[in-house]
Write a protein that holds these residues in place. Structure first.
Motif, PDB file in Angstrom:
ATOM      1  N   ILE A   1     -12.418  -7.884  -3.771  1.00 59.22           N
ATOM      2  CA  ILE A   1     -11.712  -6.839  -3.039  1.00 59.22           C
ATOM      3  C   ILE A   1     -10.965  -5.929  -4.005  1.00 59.22           C
ATOM      4  CG2 ILE A   1      -9.874  -6.390  -1.361  1.00 59.22           C
ATOM      5  CD1 ILE A   1     -10.549  -9.057  -0.057  1.00 59.22           C
ATOM      6  N   GLY A   2     -11.080  -4.621  -3.797  1.00 59.89           N
ATOM      7  CA  GLY A   2     -10.268  -3.654  -4.515  1.00 59.89           C
ATOM      8  C   GLY A   2     -10.634  -3.480  -5.981  1.00 59.89           C
ATOM      9  N   VAL A   3      -9.651  -3.000  -6.756  1.00 62.96           N
ATOM     10  CA  VAL A   3      -9.861  -2.683  -8.166  1.00 62.96           C
ATOM     11  C   VAL A   3     -10.114  -3.937  -8.986  1.00 62.96           C
ATOM     12  CG1 VAL A   3      -8.836  -1.602 -10.203  1.00 62.96           C
ATOM     13  CG2 VAL A   3      -8.472  -0.584  -7.946  1.00 62.96           C
ATOM     14  N   GLY A   4      -9.407  -5.025  -8.661  1.00 58.93           N
ATOM     15  CA  GLY A   4      -9.683  -6.300  -9.313  1.00 58.93           C
ATOM     16  C   GLY A   4      -8.841  -6.623 -10.517  1.00 58.93           C
ATOM     17  N   TYR A   5      -7.629  -6.049 -10.608  1.00 63.35           N
ATOM     18  CA  TYR A   5      -6.820  -6.290 -11.799  1.00 63.35           C
ATOM     19  C   TYR A   5      -6.333  -7.737 -11.888  1.00 63.35           C
ATOM     20  CZ  TYR A   5      -6.631  -1.496 -13.446  1.00 63.35           C
ATOM     21  OH  TYR A   5      -6.956  -0.266 -13.969  1.00 63.35           O
ATOM     22  N   GLU A   6      -6.134  -8.401 -10.770  1.00 69.33           N
ATOM     23  CA  GLU A   6      -5.646  -9.777 -10.836  1.00 69.33           C
ATOM     24  C   GLU A   6      -6.681 -10.682 -11.504  1.00 69.33           C
ATOM     25  OE1 GLU A   6      -3.922 -13.385  -8.005  1.00 69.33           O
ATOM     26  OE2 GLU A   6      -4.686 -11.544  -7.091  1.00 69.33           O
ATOM     27  N   THR A   7      -7.937 -10.546 -11.104  1.00 67.64           N
ATOM     28  CA  THR A   7      -8.995 -11.365 -11.705  1.00 67.64           C
ATOM     29  C   THR A   7      -9.225 -10.988 -13.161  1.00 67.64           C
ATOM     30  OG1 THR A   7     -10.066 -11.605  -9.557  1.00 67.64           O
ATOM     31  CG2 THR A   7     -11.398 -12.057 -11.507  1.00 67.64           C
ATOM     32  N   THR A   8      -9.174  -9.680 -13.465  1.00 67.31           N
ATOM     33  CA  THR A   8      -9.333  -9.252 -14.857  1.00 67.31           C
ATOM     34  C   THR A   8      -8.230  -9.831 -15.726  1.00 67.31           C
ATOM     35  OG1 THR A   8     -10.324  -7.185 -14.074  1.00 67.31           O
ATOM     36  CG2 THR A   8      -9.579  -7.253 -16.361  1.00 67.31           C
ATOM     37  N   ALA A   9      -6.986  -9.786 -15.219  1.00 63.30           N
ATOM     38  CA  ALA A   9      -5.863 -10.349 -15.977  1.00 63.30           C
ATOM     39  C   ALA A   9      -6.028 -11.850 -16.161  1.00 63.30           C
ATOM     40  CB  ALA A   9      -4.552 -10.035 -15.259  1.00 63.30           C
TER      41      ALA A   9
ATOM     42  N   ILE B   1      -2.292  -6.166  -7.733  1.00 61.37           N
ATOM     43  CA  ILE B   1      -1.991  -7.097  -8.804  1.00 61.37           C
ATOM     44  C   ILE B   1      -1.943  -8.547  -8.303  1.00 61.37           C
ATOM     45  CG2 ILE B   1       0.513  -6.933  -8.565  1.00 61.37           C
ATOM     46  CD1 ILE B   1      -1.549  -7.178 -11.820  1.00 61.37           C
ATOM     47  N   HIS B   2      -1.662  -8.749  -6.981  1.00 59.86           N
ATOM     48  CA  HIS B   2      -1.673 -10.091  -6.407  1.00 59.86           C
ATOM     49  C   HIS B   2      -2.606 -10.159  -5.194  1.00 59.86           C
ATOM     50  CE1 HIS B   2       1.670 -11.091  -9.010  1.00 59.86           C
ATOM     51  NE2 HIS B   2       2.392 -10.129  -8.499  1.00 59.86           N
ATOM     52  N   LEU B   3      -3.531  -9.209  -5.118  1.00 59.57           N
ATOM     53  CA  LEU B   3      -4.344  -9.061  -3.915  1.00 59.57           C
ATOM     54  C   LEU B   3      -5.229 -10.262  -3.656  1.00 59.57           C
ATOM     55  CD1 LEU B   3      -5.320  -7.324  -1.572  1.00 59.57           C
ATOM     56  CD2 LEU B   3      -6.887  -6.189  -3.146  1.00 59.57           C
ATOM     57  N   HIS B   4      -5.864 -10.790  -4.687  1.00 54.68           N
ATOM     58  CA  HIS B   4      -6.833 -11.855  -4.479  1.00 54.68           C
ATOM     59  C   HIS B   4      -6.158 -13.160  -4.062  1.00 54.68           C
ATOM     60  CE1 HIS B   4      -9.324  -9.397  -7.563  1.00 54.68           C
ATOM     61  NE2 HIS B   4      -9.300  -8.839  -6.383  1.00 54.68           N
ATOM     62  N   SER B   5      -4.990 -13.415  -4.587  1.00 51.81           N
ATOM     63  CA  SER B   5      -4.254 -14.611  -4.176  1.00 51.81           C
ATOM     64  C   SER B   5      -3.812 -14.491  -2.718  1.00 51.81           C
ATOM     65  CB  SER B   5      -3.036 -14.812  -5.081  1.00 51.81           C
ATOM     66  OG  SER B   5      -3.436 -15.007  -6.421  1.00 51.81           O
ATOM     67  N   ALA B   6      -3.348 -13.308  -2.337  1.00 46.69           N
ATOM     68  CA  ALA B   6      -2.897 -13.106  -0.961  1.00 46.69           C
ATOM     69  C   ALA B   6      -4.063 -13.152   0.016  1.00 46.69           C
ATOM     70  CB  ALA B   6      -2.169 -11.762  -0.840  1.00 46.69           C
ATOM     71  N   ALA B   7      -5.228 -12.649  -0.401  1.00 50.93           N
ATOM     72  CA  ALA B   7      -6.382 -12.617   0.501  1.00 50.93           C
ATOM     73  C   ALA B   7      -6.843 -14.012   0.882  1.00 50.93           C
ATOM     74  CB  ALA B   7      -7.523 -11.839  -0.154  1.00 50.93           C
ATOM     75  N   ARG B   8      -6.638 -14.976   0.001  1.00 52.79           N
ATOM     76  CA  ARG B   8      -7.053 -16.346   0.304  1.00 52.79           C
ATOM     77  C   ARG B   8      -6.284 -16.929   1.493  1.00 52.79           C
ATOM     78  NH1 ARG B   8      -6.509 -16.811  -5.462  1.00 52.79           N
ATOM     79  NH2 ARG B   8      -8.541 -16.725  -6.492  1.00 52.79           N
ATOM     80  N   GLU B   9      -5.088 -16.395   1.744  1.00 56.28           N
ATOM     81  CA  GLU B   9      -4.248 -16.906   2.826  1.00 56.28           C
ATOM     82  C   GLU B   9      -4.489 -16.194   4.146  1.00 56.28           C
ATOM     83  OE1 GLU B   9      -2.510 -19.524   2.003  1.00 56.28           O
ATOM     84  OE2 GLU B   9      -3.121 -19.288  -0.093  1.00 56.28           O
ATOM     85  N   LEU B  10      -5.324 -15.160   4.145  1.00 54.89           N
ATOM     86  CA  LEU B  10      -5.569 -14.399   5.363  1.00 54.89           C
ATOM     87  C   LEU B  10      -6.695 -15.043   6.181  1.00 54.89           C
ATOM     88  CD1 LEU B  10      -5.406 -10.776   3.902  1.00 54.89           C
ATOM     89  CD2 LEU B  10      -3.658 -11.941   5.257  1.00 54.89           C
ATOM     90  N   PRO B  11      -6.700 -14.828   7.502  1.00 53.02           N
ATOM     91  CA  PRO B  11      -7.797 -15.367   8.331  1.00 53.02           C
ATOM     92  C   PRO B  11      -9.136 -14.778   7.916  1.00 53.02           C
ATOM     93  CG  PRO B  11      -5.945 -14.623   9.686  1.00 53.02           C
ATOM     94  CD  PRO B  11      -5.676 -14.138   8.300  1.00 53.02           C
ATOM     95  N   TRP B  12     -10.201 -15.565   8.067  1.00 52.00           N
ATOM     96  CA  TRP B  12     -11.527 -15.127   7.627  1.00 52.00           C
ATOM     97  C   TRP B  12     -11.987 -13.892   8.387  1.00 52.00           C
ATOM     98  CZ3 TRP B  12     -15.516 -14.642  11.014  1.00 52.00           C
ATOM     99  CH2 TRP B  12     -15.390 -15.283  12.258  1.00 52.00           C
ATOM    100  N   TYR B  13     -11.643 -13.810   9.675  1.00 50.86           N
ATOM    101  CA  TYR B  13     -12.102 -12.664  10.448  1.00 50.86           C
ATOM    102  C   TYR B  13     -11.431 -11.375   9.994  1.00 50.86           C
ATOM    103  CZ  TYR B  13      -7.805 -13.833  13.022  1.00 50.86           C
ATOM    104  OH  TYR B  13      -6.512 -14.123  13.360  1.00 50.86           O
ATOM    105  N   TRP B  14     -10.228 -11.487   9.443  1.00 53.46           N
ATOM    106  CA  TRP B  14      -9.546 -10.293   8.937  1.00 53.46           C
ATOM    107  C   TRP B  14     -10.262  -9.765   7.692  1.00 53.46           C
ATOM    108  CZ3 TRP B  14      -6.257  -7.153  11.136  1.00 53.46           C
ATOM    109  CH2 TRP B  14      -5.561  -6.221  10.355  1.00 53.46           C
TER     110      TRP B  14
END
Length: 564
Positions: free
Chosen positions: A319-327, A76-89
């Motif tokens: 990434i993933g199911v994508g509910y954050e972007t759909t919402a 539900i918050h995956l895409h926002s959190a992914a932006r803060e992760l290192p690119w290599y991860w």
């Protein structure tokens, strides 16, 4: 005198035990062969629905836990959190996930392919409601890894097949016939869908419309019970909440805006076809690359994982199911250009995921594609006709249902599931209008749906209905008359036909044999098998009349099941 009394009591007890055993056998026969018509069967449906709901809940919780470990948060918050992760991860995780998926599928499936909804439909039509248990469980684990490590797919496909493995196990224990096995499969599917999306009405209708492909009365009660059981399991964990929350009730100027929703339906149908075609094209390209390079099949998901990781560095919304972007799309938080760009990249990511045989379903991606399409259309409509058009959120909601319905080939259940996912019943006419046109358009450009087209590409033709696929249910060996049997034609006549190259193998099905009758203009076909040296050996004869009788009986039984 005493001995006589004891003997009489012994005889009485023996008779009573025989009566109990006879009643048990009769009851067991009723459940196995006439279960759907009996109240006793509803308790089995309740158990199957509850277990399927628990399996779906475990799958969903597993995704949440693993995503939290890998990406620090759930979907539900995956895409926002992914932006803060290192690119290599973002790059490495999908590669590692793909390699694990490849090993699972290589070791536990015969062909390295993930089982999903299409295989459940095939099981309902051709296998008396049974699916592959070992490959199905392996596919569920593979899809779980995919959805937690960067794969761009949905969770409904894996849980539908996982539920199918549960019903298959129960059917095997019951030794259930075809009708009972199919209804148990429908119960499991309904519970899985309702438990996954908190959508009991859509869950039941999905099982009837997509899997069983009929609305027989005998199937409705147990499937409805199982669907409710799956919903209860979901609500005990998550409460009575919808998957998506809209900012405000949809507002629709009915008469003025209906032409716009008709146009949105056509656009959504084209988007759905483009999504499906891109997936099939990517699968074909990946297959050819694998053949040319002689790539090990266990490596194929890892290569797709590398491609997904590269995309996720710039577009983590894949990434993933994508509910954050759909919402975000359903609440109008994305601009026109962003919505279009996200839709294009998401389509590419879903195609790469399926091409790599990484696992997952197509329903959630189609929801995201529909929301993005509808939102983009809504931005344009409200800008061109500001005094007529309402909120772009309504267009996003209608697009969600329109694209998903066209992909699934399920306009009824998809319309309802959109309502149940959002809780907004005020824009029903808009959604129904768009869904009807998108489904009608897409069904003429593919084989009715994504799932039926998948089966068509494997040579399994179910889109034409029972009159088309029933012949594939009969082996020539089960209908032929062996050599030396009564009423078998003379051997000389069969050998004469064999010399002309007119014959059918005993392992073939009737859908291969029937065109030979027409082409050869004969009423009997020699049946052969290969001997130790590889030469054809005459083992029997297939009469055209016998094949027609078998076909007629099966067609009548199917019609009786669908109208009972």
């Amino acid at each position: 005198m005493r001995r006589k009394t004891l003997g009489g009591r012994h005889g009485f007890l023996h008779d009573q035990l025989e009566d109990v055993a006879s009643a048990w056998r009769d009851g067991w026969y009723v459940v196995r062969h006439r279960g759907p018509d009996r109240v006793q069967f509803w308790f089995i449906a309740l158990i199957v629905g509850t277990v399927s709901g628990l399996a779906t809940l475990a799958f969903r919780k597993g995704i949440e836990q693993l995503q939290t470990i890998v990406y620090t948060t759930s979907d539900i918050h995956l895409h926002s959190a992914a932006r803060e992760l290192p690119w290599y991860w973002l790059l490495i995780v999908p590669i590692l996930g793909g390699l694990v998926v490849g090993q699972i599928l290589h070791r536990f499936t015969p062909d390295g392919r993930v089982r999903s909804v299409a295989d459940v439909i095939e099981g309902a039509a051709l296998r008396d409601g049974r699916v592959e248990i070992r490959a199905g469980i392996a596919s569920a684990f593979a899809s779980l890894i995919t959805l937690c490590t960067g794969g761009s797919a949905g969770r409904e496909g894996p849980v539908v097949h996982l539920a199918g493995t549960i019903s298959t196990w129960v059917s095997a224990r019951l030794k259930a016939d075809g009708i009972t096995g199919r209804d148990l499969l429908g119960c499991a599917v309904a519970a899985a869908v309702s438990a996954s999306f908190n959508a009991p009405i859509a869950g039941a209708l999905f099982a009837l419309e997509v899997v069983l492909r009929h609305f027989a009365v005998h199937a409705f009660a147990p499937i409805a019970i199982a669907s409710v059981a799956g919903t209860v399991v979901n609500r005990l964990e998550y409460g009575n909440v919808t998957e998506f929350r809209l900012p405000e009730p949809g507002v629709l100027n009915f008469y003025e805006e209906l032409p716009a929703f008709l146009l949105l339906g056509l656009v959504s149908g084209l988007v759905a076809v483009a999504l499906m075609k891109s997936i099939f094209f990517a699968e074909g390209v990946a297959g050819r690359v694998q053949d040319v390079t002689r790539m090990p099949r266990w490596l194929r998901p890892g290569v797709s994982g590398a491609m997904l990781g590269a995309i996720a560095i710039w577009f983590p919304h894949i990434i993933g199911v994508g509910y954050e972007t759909t919402a975000a799309a359903l609440t109008g938080q994305l601009a026109l250009g962003t919505a279009v760009a996200f839709a294009l990249v998401k389509a590419a990511a879903v195609s790469i995921t399926f091409a790599g045989r990484m696992g997952g379903g197509v329903f959630s991606p189609s929801l995201m594609m529909g929301a993005l399409t509808g939102l983009a259309f809504g931005h344009i409509a409200t800008a061109v006709f500001p005094n007529v058009s309402g909120s772009e959120v309504v267009y996003a909601l209608a697009g969600t249902g329109a694209v998903a319905a066209a992909v699934l080939g399920a306009p009824i259940s998809t319309t309802l599931i959109v309502f149940e996912l959002t809780g907004d019943w005020q824009v029903g006419i808009a959604v129904m209008t768009s869904v009807s046109l998108s489904s009608a358009l897409a069904s003429r450009m593919v084989s009715r749906s994504f799932f039926l087209t998948q089966l068509e590409r494997r040579g399994i033709r179910l889109a034409g209905g029972p009159q088309q696929y029933i012949l594939a249910m009969f082996r020539v060996s089960s209908v032929m008359r062996p050599m030396g049997s009564p009423n078998a034609p003379p051997r000389e006549a069969l050998e004469e036909l064999l010399a002309r190259g007119i014959a059918v193998d005993r392992g073939e099905t009737l859908n291969r044999a029937m065109p030979l009758f027409e082409a050869s203009e004969t009423v009997v076909l020699p049946v052969i098998r290969a001997d130790a040296s590889g030469e054809p050996e005459l083992v029997g004869a297939l009469h055209h009349l016998d094949a027609l009788k078998a076909y007629s009986r099966a067609l009548a039984a199917t019609a009786a099941e669908e109208h009972s």
